[in-house]
Write a protein that holds these residues in place. Structure first.
Motif, PDB file in Angstrom:
ATOM      1  N   LEU A  81      28.903  47.971  55.969  1.00  0.00           N
ATOM      2  CA  LEU A  81      28.729  48.610  54.651  1.00  0.00           C
ATOM      3  C   LEU A  81      29.916  48.151  53.827  1.00  0.00           C
ATOM      4  O   LEU A  81      29.902  48.110  52.674  1.00  0.00           O
ATOM      5  N   PHE A  82      31.077  48.436  54.474  1.00  0.00           N
ATOM      6  CA  PHE A  82      32.314  48.387  53.602  1.00  0.00           C
ATOM      7  C   PHE A  82      32.565  47.031  53.045  1.00  0.00           C
ATOM      8  O   PHE A  82      33.018  46.659  51.632  1.00  0.00           O
ATOM      9  N   ALA A  83      32.421  45.995  53.761  1.00  0.00           N
ATOM     10  CA  ALA A  83      32.479  44.777  53.257  1.00  0.00           C
ATOM     11  C   ALA A  83      31.599  44.301  52.298  1.00  0.00           C
ATOM     12  O   ALA A  83      31.820  43.416  51.205  1.00  0.00           O
ATOM     13  N   LEU A  84      30.341  44.729  52.472  1.00  0.00           N
ATOM     14  CA  LEU A  84      29.215  44.387  51.248  1.00  0.00           C
ATOM     15  C   LEU A  84      29.694  45.438  50.041  1.00  0.00           C
ATOM     16  O   LEU A  84      29.518  44.666  49.107  1.00  0.00           O
ATOM     17  N   LEU A  85      30.217  46.345  50.207  1.00  0.00           N
ATOM     18  CA  LEU A  85      30.507  47.010  48.914  1.00  0.00           C
ATOM     19  C   LEU A  85      31.887  46.557  48.140  1.00  0.00           C
ATOM     20  O   LEU A  85      31.613  46.129  46.909  1.00  0.00           O
ATOM     21  N   ILE A  86      32.720  46.129  48.898  1.00  0.00           N
ATOM     22  CA  ILE A  86      33.868  45.389  48.382  1.00  0.00           C
ATOM     23  C   ILE A  86      33.124  44.075  47.665  1.00  0.00           C
ATOM     24  O   ILE A  86      33.573  43.549  46.546  1.00  0.00           O
ATOM     25  N   ALA A  87      32.481  43.234  48.426  1.00  0.00           N
ATOM     26  CA  ALA A  87      31.930  41.978  47.942  1.00  0.00           C
ATOM     27  C   ALA A  87      31.009  42.392  46.459  1.00  0.00           C
ATOM     28  O   ALA A  87      30.956  41.534  45.426  1.00  0.00           O
ATOM     29  N   THR A  88      30.185  43.092  46.349  1.00  0.00           N
ATOM     30  CA  THR A  88      29.516  43.967  45.251  1.00  0.00           C
ATOM     31  C   THR A  88      30.449  43.926  44.212  1.00  0.00           C
ATOM     32  O   THR A  88      30.169  43.607  42.933  1.00  0.00           O
ATOM     33  N   ILE A  89      31.564  44.846  44.324  1.00  0.00           N
ATOM     34  CA  ILE A  89      32.516  45.097  43.485  1.00  0.00           C
ATOM     35  C   ILE A  89      33.197  43.952  42.784  1.00  0.00           C
ATOM     36  O   ILE A  89      33.347  43.867  41.569  1.00  0.00           O
ATOM     37  N   ALA A  90      33.570  43.007  43.878  1.00  0.00           N
ATOM     38  CA  ALA A  90      34.184  41.513  43.136  1.00  0.00           C
ATOM     39  C   ALA A  90      33.290  40.851  42.620  1.00  0.00           C
ATOM     40  O   ALA A  90      33.739  40.112  41.860  1.00  0.00           O
ATOM     41  N   MET A  91      31.844  40.887  42.847  1.00  0.00           N
ATOM     42  CA  MET A  91      31.170  39.783  42.693  1.00  0.00           C
ATOM     43  C   MET A  91      30.801  39.647  40.768  1.00  0.00           C
ATOM     44  O   MET A  91      30.759  38.776  40.423  1.00  0.00           O
ATOM     45  N   GLY A  92      30.801  40.957  40.352  1.00  0.00           N
ATOM     46  CA  GLY A  92      30.464  41.161  38.820  1.00  0.00           C
ATOM     47  C   GLY A  92      31.724  40.184  38.029  1.00  0.00           C
ATOM     48  O   GLY A  92      31.176  39.498  37.446  1.00  0.00           O
ATOM     49  N   PRO A  93      32.587  40.594  38.192  1.00  0.00           N
ATOM     50  CA  PRO A  93      33.890  39.781  37.260  1.00  0.00           C
ATOM     51  C   PRO A  93      33.737  38.130  37.702  1.00  0.00           C
ATOM     52  O   PRO A  93      33.885  37.258  36.727  1.00  0.00           O
ATOM     53  N   LEU A  94      33.406  38.017  38.968  1.00  0.00           N
ATOM     54  CA  LEU A  94      33.358  36.662  39.399  1.00  0.00           C
ATOM     55  C   LEU A  94      32.144  35.818  38.877  1.00  0.00           C
ATOM     56  O   LEU A  94      32.242  34.808  38.119  1.00  0.00           O
ATOM     57  N   LEU A  95      30.905  36.445  38.791  1.00  0.00           N
ATOM     58  CA  LEU A  95      29.749  35.930  38.122  1.00  0.00           C
ATOM     59  C   LEU A  95      30.016  35.806  36.488  1.00  0.00           C
ATOM     60  O   LEU A  95      29.540  35.023  36.013  1.00  0.00           O
ATOM     61  N   SER A  96      30.691  36.751  36.010  1.00  0.00           N
ATOM     62  CA  SER A  96      30.941  36.601  34.675  1.00  0.00           C
ATOM     63  C   SER A  96      31.772  35.480  34.175  1.00  0.00           C
ATOM     64  O   SER A  96      31.455  34.895  33.074  1.00  0.00           O
ATOM     65  N   VAL A  97      32.521  35.012  35.043  1.00  0.00           N
ATOM     66  CA  VAL A  97      33.745  33.861  34.650  1.00  0.00           C
ATOM     67  C   VAL A  97      32.874  32.655  35.106  1.00  0.00           C
ATOM     68  O   VAL A  97      32.979  31.668  34.069  1.00  0.00           O
ATOM     69  N   THR A  98      31.986  32.631  36.012  1.00  0.00           N
ATOM     70  CA  THR A  98      31.376  31.470  36.471  1.00  0.00           C
ATOM     71  C   THR A  98      30.062  31.002  35.606  1.00  0.00           C
ATOM     72  O   THR A  98      29.575  29.948  35.719  1.00  0.00           O
ATOM     73  N   GLY A  99      29.516  32.144  34.954  1.00  0.00           N
ATOM     74  CA  GLY A  99      28.244  32.151  34.484  1.00  0.00           C
ATOM     75  C   GLY A  99      27.037  32.020  35.153  1.00  0.00           C
ATOM     76  O   GLY A  99      26.059  31.615  34.872  1.00  0.00           O
ATOM     77  N   SER A 100      27.101  32.405  36.463  1.00  0.00           N
ATOM     78  CA  SER A 100      26.240  32.409  37.476  1.00  0.00           C
ATOM     79  C   SER A 100      24.926  33.465  37.106  1.00  0.00           C
ATOM     80  O   SER A 100      25.467  34.329  36.347  1.00  0.00           O
ATOM     81  N   GLY A 101      23.983  33.325  37.720  1.00  0.00           N
ATOM     82  CA  GLY A 101      22.717  34.195  37.312  1.00  0.00           C
ATOM     83  C   GLY A 101      23.227  35.686  38.108  1.00  0.00           C
ATOM     84  O   GLY A 101      23.625  35.765  39.118  1.00  0.00           O
ATOM     85  N   GLY A 102      22.559  36.667  37.293  1.00  0.00           N
ATOM     86  CA  GLY A 102      22.738  37.957  37.700  1.00  0.00           C
ATOM     87  C   GLY A 102      21.816  38.231  38.914  1.00  0.00           C
ATOM     88  O   GLY A 102      22.225  39.380  39.398  1.00  0.00           O
ATOM     89  N   TRP A 103      20.795  37.459  39.450  1.00  0.00           N
ATOM     90  CA  TRP A 103      20.154  37.902  40.499  1.00  0.00           C
ATOM     91  C   TRP A 103      21.047  37.910  41.862  1.00  0.00           C
ATOM     92  O   TRP A 103      20.749  38.610  42.663  1.00  0.00           O
ATOM     93  N   LEU A 104      22.258  37.333  41.714  1.00  0.00           N
ATOM     94  CA  LEU A 104      23.173  37.347  42.842  1.00  0.00           C
ATOM     95  C   LEU A 104      23.579  38.677  43.025  1.00  0.00           C
ATOM     96  O   LEU A 104      23.794  39.127  43.914  1.00  0.00           O
ATOM     97  N   LEU A 105      24.006  39.334  41.817  1.00  0.00           N
ATOM     98  CA  LEU A 105      24.567  40.747  42.005  1.00  0.00           C
ATOM     99  C   LEU A 105      23.389  41.528  42.502  1.00  0.00           C
ATOM    100  O   LEU A 105      23.682  42.543  43.128  1.00  0.00           O
ATOM    101  N   ASN A 106      22.301  41.283  41.812  1.00  0.00           N
ATOM    102  CA  ASN A 106      20.990  42.141  42.321  1.00  0.00           C
ATOM    103  C   ASN A 106      20.760  42.078  43.707  1.00  0.00           C
ATOM    104  O   ASN A 106      20.645  42.985  44.457  1.00  0.00           O
ATOM    105  N   ALA A 107      21.044  40.977  44.480  1.00  0.00           N
ATOM    106  CA  ALA A 107      20.814  40.720  45.741  1.00  0.00           C
ATOM    107  C   ALA A 107      21.883  41.146  46.519  1.00  0.00           C
ATOM    108  O   ALA A 107      21.736  41.824  47.776  1.00  0.00           O
ATOM    109  N   SER A 108      23.081  41.297  46.511  1.00  0.00           N
ATOM    110  CA  SER A 108      24.274  41.982  46.782  1.00  0.00           C
ATOM    111  C   SER A 108      23.888  43.384  46.836  1.00  0.00           C
ATOM    112  O   SER A 108      24.236  44.029  48.054  1.00  0.00           O
ATOM    113  N   LEU A 109      23.543  43.976  45.583  1.00  0.00           N
ATOM    114  CA  LEU A 109      23.347  45.477  45.489  1.00  0.00           C
ATOM    115  C   LEU A 109      22.123  45.800  46.639  1.00  0.00           C
ATOM    116  O   LEU A 109      22.309  46.765  47.233  1.00  0.00           O
ATOM    117  N   GLY A 110      21.027  44.901  46.849  1.00  0.00           N
ATOM    118  CA  GLY A 110      20.166  45.209  47.487  1.00  0.00           C
ATOM    119  C   GLY A 110      20.323  45.232  49.011  1.00  0.00           C
ATOM    120  O   GLY A 110      19.902  45.925  49.828  1.00  0.00           O
TER     121      GLY A 110
END
Length: 228
Positions: free
Chosen positions: A20-49
């Protein structure tokens, strides 16, 4: 096959808070990364899920409550990912509120587990960290849900926000939780201000309680090892 499944369940039980700790850290880091790469927000939704699912299936003695939480988590994931979103912040406020409610229950369970230990070990320490991160991540979902349901609850640089997205909500949540006060996002309504005060007070009290708990456990261990 059954043996492998049983071994997997046992491994999950021993390492559930580390996962759970690893997933939480990945979710926190994913937002800025997706903003830079322009990837779809569904990845962040999937990580939260996935984070929500990992928090919901954590072993507990109350099987009925665990199964009910698991059903709610699966329903929230389906609502959040179907149809799959192509941009940030597409998840509706009710779904975000549901995610946050489930996370609140999961954070409560993690906190109880962390405080139940008579000594400091990896899983109990990670459970304490997970409680803090769960509150921060899913308070971010609450902020986004509030801005969607009640526009202009938050201001950005003194101006209304065009569209608040999940990375923004998570960022503002941790800034508030840690009482950093950068001043870029500001609560503009009584409800938003009250929620911000609640999150700040929780963050400070939680850190104080956890530090006091760890210090007391350490002192107890030293007292046992070195009796007068």
């Amino acid at each position: 096959m059954r043996r492998a499944l049983a071994d997997t369940v046992q491994w999950w039980g021993r390492n559930r808070h580390a996962i759970l700790f690893a997933l939480l850290i990945a979710t926190i880091a994913m937002g800025p990364l997706l903003s830079v790469t322009g990837s779809g927000g569904w990845l962040l939704n999937a990580s939260l899920g996935l984070t929500l699912l990992a928090a919901a299936v954590a072993p507990t003695r109350d099987r009925v409550r665990r199964r009910g939480l698991l059903v709610l988590a699966v329903a929230a994931i389906v609502l959040g990912l179907a149809p799959i979103r192509t941009g940030f912040g597409e998840t509706g406020p009710l779904t975000l509120a549901l995610w946050s409610a489930i996370a609140f229950v999961a954070a409560t369970r993690s906190f109880r587990y962390a405080m139940s230990s008579a000594r400091v070990d990896r899983e109990h320490l990670l459970a304490g960290l997970n409680t803090y991160l769960l509150v921060g991540v899913f308070f971010g979902a609450i902020w986004v849900a509030m801005e969607k349901a009640m526009p202009r609850s938050l201001l950005l640089g003194g101006a209304p926000i065009d569209a608040m997205v999940l990375p923004d909500g998570i960022y503002f949540s941790f800034v508030t939780l840690a009482s950093l006060g950068y001043g870029d996002f500001t609560p503009a309504t009584p409800i938003a201000r009250g929620l911000a005060v609640f999150e700040v007070v929780f963050g400070q009290l939680y850190l104080a309680i956890m530090v006091a708990r760890l210090v007391s456990l350490r002192i107890a261990v030293l007292a046992r090892d070195d009796p007068p």
